[in-house]
Design a protein around this motif. Structure first.
Motif, PDB file in Angstrom:
ATOM      1  N   ILE A  54       0.828  -1.209   0.000  1.00 45.05           N
ATOM      2  CA  ILE A  54       0.000   0.000   0.000  1.00 45.05           C
ATOM      3  C   ILE A  54       0.861   1.257   0.000  1.00 45.05           C
ATOM      4  O   ILE A  54       0.512   2.269  -0.617  1.00 45.05           O
ATOM      5  N   ARG A  55       2.016   1.213   0.650  1.00 44.43           N
ATOM      6  CA  ARG A  55       2.891   2.400   0.620  1.00 44.43           C
ATOM      7  C   ARG A  55       3.513   2.555  -0.767  1.00 44.43           C
ATOM      8  O   ARG A  55       3.725   3.675  -1.235  1.00 44.43           O
ATOM      9  N   ASP A 195       5.463   8.708   1.682  1.00 45.63           N
ATOM     10  CA  ASP A 195       6.694   9.491   1.789  1.00 45.63           C
ATOM     11  C   ASP A 195       7.373   9.275   3.136  1.00 45.63           C
ATOM     12  O   ASP A 195       8.578   9.001   3.214  1.00 45.63           O
ATOM     13  N   GLY A 196       6.585   9.362   4.207  1.00 49.69           N
ATOM     14  CA  GLY A 196       7.156   9.177   5.538  1.00 49.69           C
ATOM     15  C   GLY A 196       7.638   7.761   5.786  1.00 49.69           C
ATOM     16  O   GLY A 196       8.700   7.542   6.376  1.00 49.69           O
ATOM     17  N   VAL A 197       6.859   6.777   5.299  1.00 54.08           N
ATOM     18  CA  VAL A 197       7.247   5.382   5.516  1.00 54.08           C
ATOM     19  C   VAL A 197       8.530   5.052   4.760  1.00 54.08           C
ATOM     20  O   VAL A 197       9.424   4.377   5.292  1.00 54.08           O
ATOM     21  N   PHE A 198       8.644   5.527   3.514  1.00 53.64           N
ATOM     22  CA  PHE A 198       9.865   5.258   2.759  1.00 53.64           C
ATOM     23  C   PHE A 198      11.060   5.979   3.372  1.00 53.64           C
ATOM     24  O   PHE A 198      12.167   5.412   3.436  1.00 53.64           O
ATOM     25  N   LYS A 199      10.862   7.206   3.814  1.00 55.90           N
ATOM     26  CA  LYS A 199      11.975   7.956   4.388  1.00 55.90           C
ATOM     27  C   LYS A 199      12.482   7.347   5.692  1.00 55.90           C
ATOM     28  O   LYS A 199      13.695   7.215   5.904  1.00 55.90           O
ATOM     29  N   TYR A 200      11.550   6.970   6.576  1.00 55.29           N
ATOM     30  CA  TYR A 200      11.965   6.671   7.943  1.00 55.29           C
ATOM     31  C   TYR A 200      11.826   5.204   8.356  1.00 55.29           C
ATOM     32  O   TYR A 200      12.346   4.814   9.399  1.00 55.29           O
ATOM     33  N   PRO A 206      16.217  10.161   5.199  1.00 59.75           N
ATOM     34  CA  PRO A 206      15.325  11.329   5.244  1.00 59.75           C
ATOM     35  C   PRO A 206      15.377  12.182   3.987  1.00 59.75           C
ATOM     36  O   PRO A 206      14.534  13.065   3.808  1.00 59.75           O
ATOM     37  N   ASN A 207      16.327  11.927   3.123  1.00 59.74           N
ATOM     38  CA  ASN A 207      16.429  12.678   1.867  1.00 59.74           C
ATOM     39  C   ASN A 207      15.790  11.945   0.688  1.00 59.74           C
ATOM     40  O   ASN A 207      15.883  12.405  -0.454  1.00 59.74           O
ATOM     41  N   TRP A 208      15.159  10.831   0.953  1.00 59.14           N
ATOM     42  CA  TRP A 208      14.505  10.062  -0.099  1.00 59.14           C
ATOM     43  C   TRP A 208      13.387  10.889  -0.738  1.00 59.14           C
ATOM     44  O   TRP A 208      12.521  11.421  -0.050  1.00 59.14           O
ATOM     45  N   VAL A 209      13.419  11.009  -2.055  1.00 63.06           N
ATOM     46  CA  VAL A 209      12.376  11.726  -2.786  1.00 63.06           C
ATOM     47  C   VAL A 209      11.461  10.680  -3.422  1.00 63.06           C
ATOM     48  O   VAL A 209      11.857   9.966  -4.346  1.00 63.06           O
ATOM     49  N   LEU A 210      10.255  10.620  -2.955  1.00 60.59           N
ATOM     50  CA  LEU A 210       9.355   9.514  -3.261  1.00 60.59           C
ATOM     51  C   LEU A 210       9.133   9.316  -4.753  1.00 60.59           C
ATOM     52  O   LEU A 210       9.115   8.178  -5.240  1.00 60.59           O
ATOM     53  N   ILE A 211       8.955  10.404  -5.497  1.00 63.08           N
ATOM     54  CA  ILE A 211       8.562  10.272  -6.901  1.00 63.08           C
ATOM     55  C   ILE A 211       9.752  10.118  -7.842  1.00 63.08           C
ATOM     56  O   ILE A 211       9.572  10.035  -9.058  1.00 63.08           O
ATOM     57  N   ASP A 212      10.961  10.035  -7.297  1.00 63.35           N
ATOM     58  CA  ASP A 212      12.161   9.952  -8.141  1.00 63.35           C
ATOM     59  C   ASP A 212      12.653   8.529  -8.375  1.00 63.35           C
ATOM     60  O   ASP A 212      13.720   8.340  -8.961  1.00 63.35           O
ATOM     61  N   HIS A 213      11.907   7.518  -7.921  1.00 70.11           N
ATOM     62  CA  HIS A 213      12.424   6.146  -7.968  1.00 70.11           C
ATOM     63  C   HIS A 213      11.480   5.225  -8.738  1.00 70.11           C
ATOM     64  O   HIS A 213      10.268   5.454  -8.796  1.00 70.11           O
ATOM     65  N   ASP A 214      12.052   4.182  -9.306  1.00 71.97           N
ATOM     66  CA  ASP A 214      11.295   3.226 -10.114  1.00 71.97           C
ATOM     67  C   ASP A 214      10.920   2.027  -9.243  1.00 71.97           C
ATOM     68  O   ASP A 214      11.771   1.186  -8.919  1.00 71.97           O
ATOM     69  N   TYR A 215       9.659   1.946  -8.873  1.00 70.50           N
ATOM     70  CA  TYR A 215       9.197   0.871  -8.000  1.00 70.50           C
ATOM     71  C   TYR A 215       8.808  -0.377  -8.788  1.00 70.50           C
ATOM     72  O   TYR A 215       8.736  -1.470  -8.218  1.00 70.50           O
TER      73      TYR A 215
END
Length: 370
Positions: A54-55, A195-200, A206-215
């Motif tokens: 879901i994240r 965003d929070g779950v991926f970062k922390y 904490p510098n992870w930019v959610l929309i910049d990665h290929d999931y």
């Protein structure tokens, strides 16, 4: 808690129950699976059990909305749909599907018939609101979810969508500008959570930019982090052996209008229980309800504790029709055990006795639309 009960009442509790919704629902499933031998009854509502999937859905939705945005060169989010249009789409769906259950009451109960009309409805609103390809991609992620070419450790590789075209309300936020970090007051609701779950939690960056990665095609490092996170945070393995041996009983609940935890995903999870144990065994320890007009933890009042108590005390689930009070109308409806849906028959629309639970679903539905 058992110690406190013993001190206060002079004896230990006869039964050990747990009830939870959302993250609490995930904890409820943990009680019934990981700690099944310690619990007699569990009420699990709209669990965040497929936590990593879901994240990732929140990340993929955010990409659909914001991937075109560039503050300097192209300050537009092509996939964004304004709140007025989102509400209009919901209103159109209610107008189209409300009466499919025999009564117009602001509730879409026959979700199966509504979903069978999905393609025609999408074509209608595309023309009516001039939806672009980018906006249609956003709706597709909301309605249909996504499928990966790889699986989580539990074997799941997809996240099913929501009732975005059947009367649910998409939450894309009021602002087309993506914050960093994403902010639920302005941006896509699930983007903020993801965003929070991926970062922390998942990347611990904490510098992870959610929309910049290929999931869909993660690199080796991200793939490993996703697998580790799924092992740690998910609660969707069908491991009820201890719970069954302890004669444990589970009420599993979802709402058709829940736009936080997909009811279709919870259906898939329930089917996993049936695949492992068989329908007869699952029926002996689990009752699965999906109710209309219910959002995430809101829209319904029901006496699940009494039902669990009767089940655990007597070994028999209540045989009489069970009713819940619906917030949308203030009246009662019978509890719809999956795959049933609530149908109005006749009489006072506020009386639960005016309804029945129908199992009339179009032939071939599950092959085409699950």
């Amino acid at each position: 808690m058992r110690y406190i009960a013993e001190v206060f009442y002079g004896q230990e509790p006869v039964f050990n129950f747990f009830a939870g919704c959302s993250t609490g629902g995930r904890e409820a499933l943990e009680c019934a699976t990981t700690y099944g031998k310690y619990y007699d009854g569990v009420f699990c509502s709209e669990p965040a059990s497929n936590y990593v999937l879901i994240r990732m859905w929140g990340a993929i939705l955010s990409q659909a909305v914001y991937e075109s945005y560039d503050a300097e060169n192209y300050p537009y989010s092509d996939g964004f749909i304004d709140e007025e249009t989102v509400k209009a789409i919901q209103a159109d769906a209610l107008a189209a599907y409300d009466a499919l259950d025999g009564i117009e009451d602001g509730i879409v109960s026959n979700m199966y018939a509504a979903r069978m009309n999905r393609d025609a409805f999408l074509e209608e609103i595309t023309a009516k609101y001039g939806l672009t390809e980018a906006q249609l991609k956003t709706i597709d992620v909301y309605e249909n979810g996504y499928t990966l070419d790889y699986s989580m450790p539990n074997g799941m590789n997809s996240y099913h969508g929501y009732a975005a075209l059947e009367g649910g309300l998409m939450d894309l936020g009021p602002d087309p500008v993506p914050r960093e970090p994403l902010d639920t007051a302005y941006n896509v609701h699930h983007g903020d959570r993801a965003d929070g779950v991926f970062k922390y939690f998942i990347t611990k960056d904490p510098n992870w930019v959610l929309i910049d990665h290929d999931y869909y095609n993660p690199d080796e490092e991200l793939y490993a982090m996703l697998m580790d996170a799924s092992d740690e945070y998910d609660a969707n393995r069908p491991e009820f052996d201890d719970f069954i041996a302890n004669n444990g009983k589970l009420i599993y609940f979802a709402g058709w209008d829940d736009m936080s935890m997909s009811p279709w995903q919870l259906i898939q999870q329930y089917r996993g229980y049936v695949d492992k144990y068989g329908q007869e065994t699952v029926d002996s320890f689990c009752k699965f309800y999906i109710m209309p007009g219910v959002t995430h933890g809101r829209g319904i009042a029901m006496d699940y504790l009494t039902w669990l108590d009767i089940w655990c005390s007597t070994g028999e689930y209540p045989t009489q029709t069970l009713y819940a009070t619906m917030a949308a109308t203030g009246g009662e409806m019978p509890m719809a055990e999956f795959p049933g849906w609530v149908e109005y028959v006749q009489g006072d629309p506020l009386s639960g006795e005016s309804y029945t639970v129908s199992y009339d679903i179009a032939e071939g539905f599950w092959g085409a639309y699950d």
